[in-house]
Design an enzyme around this catalytic site. Structure first.
Site, PDB file in Angstrom:
ATOM      1  N   ASP A   9     -14.379 -20.233 -37.215  1.00 41.21           N
ATOM      2  CA  ASP A   9     -15.364 -20.274 -38.296  1.00 41.21           C
ATOM      3  C   ASP A   9     -16.632 -20.894 -37.702  1.00 41.21           C
ATOM      4  OD1 ASP A   9     -16.980 -20.842 -40.453  1.00 41.21           O
ATOM      5  OD2 ASP A   9     -15.543 -22.135 -41.488  1.00 41.21           O
ATOM      6  N   TRP A  37     -13.877 -27.925 -44.383  1.00 37.57           N
ATOM      7  CA  TRP A  37     -13.782 -26.460 -44.275  1.00 37.57           C
ATOM      8  C   TRP A  37     -12.569 -26.058 -43.453  1.00 37.57           C
ATOM      9  CZ3 TRP A  37     -16.344 -24.734 -48.045  1.00 37.57           C
ATOM     10  CH2 TRP A  37     -17.604 -25.250 -48.383  1.00 37.57           C
ATOM     11  N   LYS A  72     -26.345 -20.733 -43.312  1.00 31.57           N
ATOM     12  CA  LYS A  72     -26.646 -21.964 -42.585  1.00 31.57           C
ATOM     13  C   LYS A  72     -27.649 -21.694 -41.465  1.00 31.57           C
ATOM     14  CE  LYS A  72     -23.408 -23.866 -45.147  1.00 31.57           C
ATOM     15  NZ  LYS A  72     -21.996 -23.708 -44.815  1.00 31.57           N
TER      16      LYS A  72
END
Ligand SMILES: *Cc1c(COP(=O)(O)O)cnc(C)c1O
Length: 359
Positions: free
Chosen positions: A169, A102, A193
């Site tokens: 993030d 990511w 998540k």
């Protein structure tokens, strides 16, 4: 049917009471005679939901008046681009730390907008640790990092030192423990998540950065567009925001301190077993191990077919979501906030039976 122990990496487990309440809202929201799904996002009922969700984020993270909270769409994957656009300063130059898949996607998107520079990377070691030494000169407009590396099972256990504005993030570890949010200029996180269903993306931005980017930003990617309209510039993902709001109520009720302690206890229980049990070994550097995603593989020298044998035993014990990401292999146990300690105990019990059967 016995309840499944859900170790899915995302979308993932949410508090059971939230599922109950959310299902009721689909049938009849607040006894209004309407489903939440058929109501205007401009109705006073939904405006109250959006207001409460934003207020809860501010309260839980102890944010000052200098922060704006938004619930938008596009996932963290659009956040890579939105963060780059909104953080551009005089130098049009951002620093990125590559700690996983990511993080490197964020770097790639940053290049659409300005000079995106990788200042450190753990890629040569298959992202098994967090790089600790790097330099970010004063000519950078911001430093971007990924607080938890969902795929590789590493996590920052302290906010990195930075002399330039900090962007993070936090998709896979937001609200997992107490954090000093005042250190950040911009935080973004996909909901699915640790906060809610897929479809909502949380942005927490310092007000001073809104409208002050040196980039020419398309309307929908400009955080100022959304801040000015209280996240209602266009139709927000109403159901995802509502369910996130319910999860935020639960987080407030339990408290971040308690949530952090429980997450630590769950991680200790599992990592202790990974280290003790001769059938397994962890893949991430010990000091960087994630509280949220524990990655482990069969120990050296064991027959690869045992991977499937272990997954079969897990299935037998109602444990799901344990297959590792294809980039790491083996197993990944995601232990987000709503996963109870008993589920981790159930997994540890299977690891012990696996050892006695095959060692
Ligand atoms: C899952 C994840 C993403 C991608 O989120 P999407 O909502 O699918 O775009 C980005 N960053 C991290 C750290 C993630 O865990």
């Amino acid at each position: 049917m016995a309840k499944t122990h859900n170790f899915s990496a995302g979308p993932s487990i949410l508090p059971q009471e939230v599922f109950q309440e959310a299902s009721q809202a689909v049938l009849d929201f607040n006894a209004a005679g309407l489903s939440l799904l058929e109501m205007s996002h401009r109705s006073k009922e939904f405006v109250a939901v959006m207001d409460e969700a934003q207020a809860l984020v501010k309260e839980i993270l102890k944010l000052g008046e200098d922060y704006e909270v938004m619930f938008l769409q596009g996932g963290a994957s659009l956040g890579f681009l939105i963060s780059a656009y909104n953080m551009q300063g005089a130098n049009k130059k951002g620093a990125y730390i590559s700690t996983g898949a990511w993080a490197s996607k964020a770097l790639k998107e940053g290049k659409w907008v300005g000079d995106a520079v990788e200042v450190a990377s753990s890629k040569p070691e298959n992202y098994n640790h967090i790089p600790k030494s790097y330099e970010v000169g004063a000519d950078f407009d911001f430093l971007h990092y990924t607080s938890n590396n969902t795929i590789f099972g590493t996590q920052y256990h302290a906010v990195p030192q930075s002399n330039v504005p900090l962007v993070c993030d936090m998709s896979s570890d937001i609200f997992c423990r107490e954090v000093d949010a005042s250190k950040f200029d911009l935080i973004y996180a996909g909901a699915q998540k640790n906060m809610g269903p897929a479809g909502a993306t949380l942005y927490i931005a310092k007000k001073s950065l809104l409208g002050n980017s040196s980039a020419n930003i398309p309307t929908m990617l400009n955080l100022k567009t959304h801040a000015d309209k209280e996240s209602m510039f266009n139709t927000p993902p109403v159901f995802a925001v509502y369910v996130s709001m319910l999860v935020l109520r639960w987080i407030k009720k339990v408290g971040l301190k308690q949530i952090g302690a429980t997450n630590q206890a769950k991680a200790d229980l599992l990592y202790n077993e990974i280290d003790r049990n001769g059938m397994f070994k962890g893949t991430a550097a010990k000091e960087d191990r994630s509280l949220m995603n524990a990655c482990f593989v069969l120990n050296d020298g064991l027959d690869e077919s045992l991977t499937q044998s272990f997954l079969d035993m897990c299935k037998e014990a109602n444990i799901s979501g344990l297959k590792g990401h294809r980039d790491v292999g083996g197993f990944r146990a995601s232990m987000y906030n709503a996963l109870p300690l008993e589920s981790v105990q159930a997994l540890v019990d299977v690891m012990k039976s696996f050892e006695s059967k095959f060692a």
